[in-house]
Write an enzyme that holds these catalytic residues in place. Structure first.
Site, mmCIF file in Angstrom:
data_model
loop_
_atom_site.group_PDB
_atom_site.id
_atom_site.type_symbol
_atom_site.label_atom_id
_atom_site.label_comp_id
_atom_site.label_asym_id
_atom_site.label_seq_id
_atom_site.Cartn_x
_atom_site.Cartn_y
_atom_site.Cartn_z
ATOM 1 C CB ALA A 159 -0.845 0.049 1.088
ATOM 2 C CE1 TYR A 160 6.185 5.132 2.780
ATOM 3 C CE2 TYR A 160 7.216 3.546 2.705
ATOM 4 C CZ TYR A 160 7.757 4.438 3.111
ATOM 5 O OH TYR A 160 8.342 5.506 2.922
ATOM 6 C CB ALA A 161 4.691 0.274 -2.993
ATOM 7 C CE LYS A 164 5.792 8.744 0.227
ATOM 8 N NZ LYS A 164 4.994 9.714 1.502
#
Length: 257
Positions: A159-161, A164
């Site tokens: 989710a973070y990647a 970003k």
């Protein structure tokens, strides 16, 4: 350092998430070059402390309480910053709040939060700041992304990647579209010893040791001296021909092809 020797003296930067960690380190490094700082974040006590540290470096600093997820409020905040300082030359989109974990463990709400505070917030700040950065004649935007976008094993970072990576694409597009307006747009992907990472290393010493061992330079970056100084270089005159780039600040751990 004397004011006349500061390469960026007289400029104004807006830094989100500047109450601590990487955002604070970037703000301190910019202040070292004479940049006045609009300090944005959610916790007023942390903002005030950052402003105190910045004023000790001889620059103007003003706190602005702001939750970047509330994108409807962003234009008003940017206008308030420009009104307070009389200009805006640098935008640093650092703030982010989201979720980590295996994809099947993530709720839709948790996944979406990373996008609200990531690309949606960055987009809102970039659009609102555009006329001021254009008027500057030498405006600069630095967006924070992550090496998790190209990590060899993205487990728990999906989710973070994803959020970003969207910011990275936004960075490249704005760099091309806004270059004629005299605005440069770059991204950095840092490993930095923020308070959160510091707590994790103390709680998980064995995993932390493995993580550090995976970094060719065998250390995690300092928020000001490694990450903040790189931002100073990106927004300064020496790299005036660089735009649309993603700069890995991770001690050589990831490869951005």
């Amino acid at each position: 350092m004397n004011a006349e020797n500061r390469h960026l003296a007289g400029r104004v930067a807006l830094v989100t998430g500047a109450g601590q960690g990487v955002g604070q380190g970037i703000a301190l490094a910019l202040a070292g070059e004479g940049v006045s700082i609009a300090v944005l974040g959610r916790t007023e006590a942390k903002l005030e402390e950052t402003c105190r540290l910045l004023r000790e470096r001889g620059v103007e600093a003003e706190p602005f309480a702001c939750d970047v997820a509330e994108t409807d409020a962003v234009p008003g905040v940017v206008e308030a910053v420009a009104a307070r300082f009389g200009r805006l030359d640098i935008l640093v989109n650092n703030a982010w709040a989201g979720a980590y974990g295996p994809l099947l463990d993530l709720s839709d709400r948790a996944f979406q939060k990373g996008f609200r505070t990531g690309p949606f917030a960055s987009f809102a700040f970039m659009k609102a700041a555009h006329p001021h950065l254009k008027a500057s004649g030498d405006g600069s935007i630095v967006n924070l992304v992550t090496s998790a976008m190209v990590r060899w094993d993205p487990t728990t970072y999906g989710a973070y990647a994803a959020a970003k990576q969207a910011v990275r694409s936004l960075t490249r597009t704005a760099a091309v579209e806004w270059a004629p307006d005299g605005i440069r747009v770059n991204a950095i992907a840092p490993h930095a010893l923020s308070p959160g990472l510091q707590r994790w290393t103390e709680t998980n010493p064995e995993e932390a040791a493995e993580f550090v061992a995976s970094i060719p330079m065998r250390r995690i970056g300092d928020c000001e001296d490694d990450i903040g100084r790189a931002v100073v270089a990106l927004v300064g005159p020496d790299l005036r021909y660089l735009t649309g780039a993603t700069l890995p600040l991770d001690g050589g751990q990831a490869f951005f092809g």
